[in-house]
Design a protein around this motif. Structure first.
Motif, short mmCIF file in Angstrom:
data_model
loop_
_atom_site.label_atom_id
_atom_site.label_comp_id
_atom_site.label_asym_id
_atom_site.label_seq_id
_atom_site.Cartn_x
_atom_site.Cartn_y
_atom_site.Cartn_z
N SER A 176 8.90 9.42 26.38
CA SER A 176 7.96 9.74 27.46
C SER A 176 7.45 8.47 28.13
CB SER A 176 6.78 10.55 26.91
OG SER A 176 7.22 11.78 26.42
N ILE A 225 7.81 8.41 16.15
CA ILE A 225 7.19 8.61 17.47
C ILE A 225 8.22 8.52 18.59
CG2 ILE A 225 4.88 7.88 16.75
CD1 ILE A 225 5.53 5.18 18.14
N SER A 277 9.62 10.66 20.45
CA SER A 277 9.33 11.44 21.65
C SER A 277 8.31 10.73 22.54
CB SER A 277 8.85 12.85 21.30
OG SER A 277 7.65 12.79 20.58
N LYS A 278 7.33 10.05 21.92
CA LYS A 278 6.36 9.28 22.71
C LYS A 278 7.03 8.11 23.40
CE LYS A 278 2.20 10.24 20.02
NZ LYS A 278 1.08 9.65 19.28
N PHE A 280 0.22 7.28 26.16
CA PHE A 280 1.14 7.80 25.15
C PHE A 280 0.86 7.34 23.72
CE2 PHE A 280 3.43 7.83 29.19
CZ PHE A 280 3.71 9.20 29.28
N PHE A 281 0.09 6.27 23.54
CA PHE A 281 -0.10 5.74 22.19
C PHE A 281 -1.56 5.59 21.84
CE2 PHE A 281 3.93 4.17 23.89
CZ PHE A 281 4.80 4.75 23.01
#
Length: 129
Positions: free
Chosen positions: A85, A79, A81-82, A128-129
């Motif tokens: 971000s 994850i 990229s998350k 984001f999660f």
């Protein structure tokens, strides 16, 4: 290493050890941060966990039991990229979240400062999660 840096580091440690109340206060604020966010994570069933050792804090992006850095990096690579971000989002809120993932508060951090960081992190977690 650098003798001036070593001297300054040693003097800083001596000061902190003389002012134990500062260290206790900092550890209490860090514990508060950890507890509030872990309760939020549990309530929202997020695959995250806040770990703390004294005043050193780290967000780990999995609920799985992590044994070492290699295992943690494996879970987080899925994850990344998350996480990037999330880091960018926090930066827009004037919160610097380092690439190391380690969070420190200063002795001058107030509970209202920490509450602002918590509020922004909660929003980022939801987003984001």
């Amino acid at each position: 290493g650098n003798s001036l840096s070593t001297f300054i580091g040693n003097e800083t440690l001596k000061y902190i050890m003389r002012k134990k109340k500062l260290l206790i206060d900092l550890n209490n604020k860090s514990k508060y941060f950890e507890n509030v966010l872990n309760k939020f994570i549990d309530k929202n069933n997020l695959d995250l966990k806040i770990y703390r050792y004294a005043s050193i804090i780290r967000i780990v992006y999995t609920k799985n039991q992590v044994i070492n850095r290699i295992q943690r990096d494996f879970f987080e690579s899925k994850i990344s990229s998350k996480i990037k971000s999330f880091r960018k989002y926090l930066f827009t809120k004037n919160i610097y979240y380092p690439t190391s993932g380690i969070i420190f508060f200063s002795f001058s951090s107030s509970y209202s400062n920490i509450d602002y960081v918590i509020k922004c992190i909660k929003t980022g977690f939801k987003k984001f999660f």
